[in-house]
Design a protein around this motif. Sequence first.
Motif, short mmCIF file in Angstrom:
data_model
loop_
_atom_site.label_atom_id
_atom_site.label_comp_id
_atom_site.label_asym_id
_atom_site.label_seq_id
_atom_site.Cartn_x
_atom_site.Cartn_y
_atom_site.Cartn_z
N PRO A 184 22.81 62.17 49.48
CA PRO A 184 22.35 60.81 49.15
C PRO A 184 21.25 60.81 48.08
O PRO A 184 21.23 59.95 47.20
N PRO A 222 25.94 52.67 51.14
CA PRO A 222 27.16 53.35 50.70
C PRO A 222 28.35 52.99 51.59
O PRO A 222 28.20 52.29 52.60
N PHE A 223 29.51 53.44 51.22
CA PHE A 223 30.74 53.19 51.98
C PHE A 223 31.60 54.45 51.95
O PHE A 223 31.68 55.12 50.93
N ARG A 224 32.21 54.75 53.10
CA ARG A 224 33.03 55.96 53.19
C ARG A 224 34.49 55.64 53.48
O ARG A 224 34.78 54.80 54.33
#
Lengths: 307, 307
Positions: A184, A222-224
């Motif tokens: 990150p 964020p996005f996963r």
Amino acid sequence: MSILVVGSVAFDNISSPAGHVENILGGAATYFSLAASYFTNVRVVAVVGDDFSAEHEAILKKRNIDTLGIERAPGKTFRWGGTYSDNLNEAKTDFTELNVFEKFQPRIPKEYLDTRFLFLANIHPTLQAAVRLEMNGVRLTGGDTMNFWIQRTPKELAETLRLVNVLLINDTETKMIAGESNLPRAAKKVLALGPQALVVKHGEYGATIFFREGAFGVGTHPFRAPALPIDEVKDPTGAGDSFAGGFMGYIASQGEINREVLKRALFYGGVMGSFAVERFGTERLQNLSRGEIDARFQLFRELTHLE
Amino acid sequence: MSILVVGSVAFDNISSPAGHVENILGGAATYFSLAASYFTNVRVVAVVGDDFSAEHEAILKKRNIDTLGIERAPGKTFRWGGTYSDNLNEAKTDFTELNVFEKFQPRIPKEYLDTRFLFLANIHPTLQAAVRLEMNGVRLTGGDTMNFWIQRTPKELAETLRLVNVLLINDTETKMIAGESNLPRAAKKVLALGPQALVVKHGEYGATIFFREGAFGVGTHPFRAPALPIDEVKDPTGAGDSFAGGFMGYIASQGEINREVLKRALFYGGVMGSFAVERFGTERLQNLSRGEIDARFQLFRELTHLE
């Protein structure tokens, strides 16, 4: 909306535990184009040699891909050979013959200059920047790079990163650009260099998209998206470029660009990557249907979504 | 419903880029108990030495953990020292002193025999099996193991795997047990050895749960939960045991055991693992609130769920 991809077309020899193939059509621009072609109109700028035949071109034409920008140069097409052992995550390069790709100078046909979406596949960052600057009306630019350019041409790469809206690279490349081992934190440093969003590809573990504050929406969460657990990965070649094709192709097919579109695009990237690795080369990407793609999208959703 | 954990209590010396601590309370049973204590009543069977003081016990008592099963033996408590370099995924072991843990023979207090949920942390598989066989009324047994037992005691481990309902291990351990480098294929082989479900922990990439056909529901579709991208991982020690505590604790808190419960449990596992690594040792796990846990669960959902 159309999308333009600039990158390599190649012939590959590939060995994996599942078999061996020779002289099959590959290259980043090829995988990208085929994957993106299920979402939008695709235009390609690349260079090939005398050995690129009508049959090769037909693979792209069949998917309605515009090949006007594929330049034919005297000599041979870029060739690459690689071997995957049991650990399918990494290829051992058996040979690289740049051939006509060595002197590649992307030439954008004037018919392409109005393209609104652009993907700069992995080529010299100075060429990437030149293409972007020539394309005045571009709405969104995606880009890729690799360890070679990160180490050899850091200044040129820094220039290019200022022109790219969404950078798509892997964990190692992200940490290498940032000089930082925490993902990150590394992502934040890369975003500070220019891109509004950074897609970090984790191979069999999926991908994460990091946003710069305020880019495409609010906040920096964020996005996963997952990758599909696949029983038999036959050939991982082109998985990352197919991911980029699904990601960028889906975005280009949407009216708006916002966080929700980018998140779904991340899923479609994973979907197209998962198809690519099921067969050698581009075989699986040549014969899909939108129905199959959407069924797999649904599978990705079930793989990750709680009730 | 209560849950019983059998495993190690230890004192750890830990070095990481974020600092150094000495003689802090650790061990699999400790991390597991603290993490699970936010969901259900926890009982511990472990062994400690003379150096385990009232203050150490108070850390567990404060979280309402039943310490009746913690045996005091003459000698010193198990001690471990480890160093994490920039790559926080792997510890270099500086020393291991088994001390009283070397002769650990789990003794289940009769007050514990009615416990319905059981977690067999990483100890000799023969001890794991003996505990499970003693606990007649158990409804669900979770288990852990490690490369040492996989390589040294494969037969004993095979016996234990038949008694475990949900096995929680990492990618390397899964592939090692199966003798198979493809994860989904390896998972299938492990499930054929006994467990109804297999949780494979991927470290910073989250975890996947694989199901045996018909176990806890229909079909064999796996499910993936993310890990949280964390800016500063101070100390990864105990992340896996905290994951197991969140996972098993949540299951024990539910009336029914079905796929949807197991999926949510996978998220809670990730949540507790993400808290554990934010501070050295068990510090963060000692002072959480259910509100903080549920807020982070929501963060995990936002990290993965499309609209």
